[in-house]
Scaffold this active site. Structure first.
Site, PDB file in Angstrom:
ATOM      1  N   LYS A  72      30.445  29.351 108.065  1.00 41.35           N
ATOM      2  CA  LYS A  72      29.854  28.191 108.723  1.00 41.35           C
ATOM      3  C   LYS A  72      28.373  28.153 108.326  1.00 41.35           C
ATOM      4  O   LYS A  72      27.719  29.201 108.274  1.00 41.35           O
ATOM      5  CB  LYS A  72      30.006  28.357 110.234  1.00 41.35           C
ATOM      6  CG  LYS A  72      29.355  27.280 111.066  1.00 41.35           C
ATOM      7  CD  LYS A  72      29.619  27.547 112.542  1.00 41.35           C
ATOM      8  CE  LYS A  72      28.950  26.518 113.416  1.00 41.35           C
ATOM      9  NZ  LYS A  72      29.376  26.605 114.816  1.00 41.35           N
TER      10      LYS A  72
ATOM     11  N   GLU B 256      38.023  22.901 117.419  1.00 41.80           N
ATOM     12  CA  GLU B 256      37.327  24.163 117.662  1.00 41.80           C
ATOM     13  C   GLU B 256      36.792  24.086 119.090  1.00 41.80           C
ATOM     14  O   GLU B 256      35.789  23.441 119.354  1.00 41.80           O
ATOM     15  CB  GLU B 256      36.169  24.318 116.671  1.00 41.80           C
ATOM     16  CG  GLU B 256      35.263  25.497 116.943  1.00 41.80           C
ATOM     17  CD  GLU B 256      33.975  25.439 116.121  1.00 41.80           C
ATOM     18  OE1 GLU B 256      32.936  25.869 116.653  1.00 41.80           O
ATOM     19  OE2 GLU B 256      34.000  24.970 114.966  1.00 41.80           O
TER      20      GLU B 256
END
Length: 187
Positions: free
Chosen positions: A120, A32
């Site tokens: 998340k 990421e």
């Protein structure tokens, strides 16, 4: 989805090879790349071209402009520290997974209204860690979480043992990978 999502901050595009190679060397094929630096979009594009077998996404995406840049660069998933309806809409239209940061029941309900079932949980250590995730899972059994922030080797197994964990995010993966690469080089 990969089980481990290293949070990667690329300060200069030239760092991309070393960092992604180090991650691959320890068996992690995901990254990421955060939009915390000016070269984020360029680093994502470079990573997607040079490491086509890796699952490259964009993190710290906080607005439409960054989301569009990330997708044009080839990002295969988008992560935000919070929930953005505009980013969610762009990702839905692009058929790209979006993992917004959600830590309250209200935010989780907003994500569900947008069709998002994996979120998340950031910063996990500040918002109650695993005990908070277990409590939130009761009213939201359909939701999976990606805890990030405060997850490390001391508690990763505890998080992974909970069936509502989709993946673990963290910058500690990068640190470990680079340390192992150095050890191997010097050993």
């Amino acid at each position: 989805m990969e089980k481990f999502i290293p949070v990667v901050v690329i300060k200069e595009v030239g760092e991309t090879d070393r960092i992604l190679t180090a991650l691959k060397n320890i068996g992690i094929n995901c990254a990421e790349i955060t939009f915390r630096t000016d070269c984020a979009a360029e680093a994502i594009q470079y990573a997607c071209e040079k490491f086509p077998d890796m699952y490259i996404g964009a993190g710290t995406v906080i607005n439409q402009k960054q989301c569009i840049q990330a997708l044009k660069a080839g990002a295969k998933f988008i992560v935000s520290p919070g929930l953005s309806k505009e980013v969610a809409d762009i990702c839905r239209d692009a058929n790209t997974p979006y993992y917004p940061g959600c830590v309250t029941p209200t935010e989780i309900m907003q994500a569900l209204d947008l069709g998002i079932t994996t979120v998340k949980f950031f910063p996990a250590n500040v918002y109650g860690g695993l005990s908070a995730l277990k409590a939130l899972s009761a009213p939201f059994p359909q939701v999976k979480f990606i805890p990030t922030g405060g997850v490390d080797r001391s508690n990763i197994d505890e998080f992974l043992s909970f069936d509502k964990i989709a993946a673990i995010g963290g910058s500690f993966f990068v640190k470990e990978a680079l340390e192992k690469m150095e050890e191997k080089k010097n050993g």
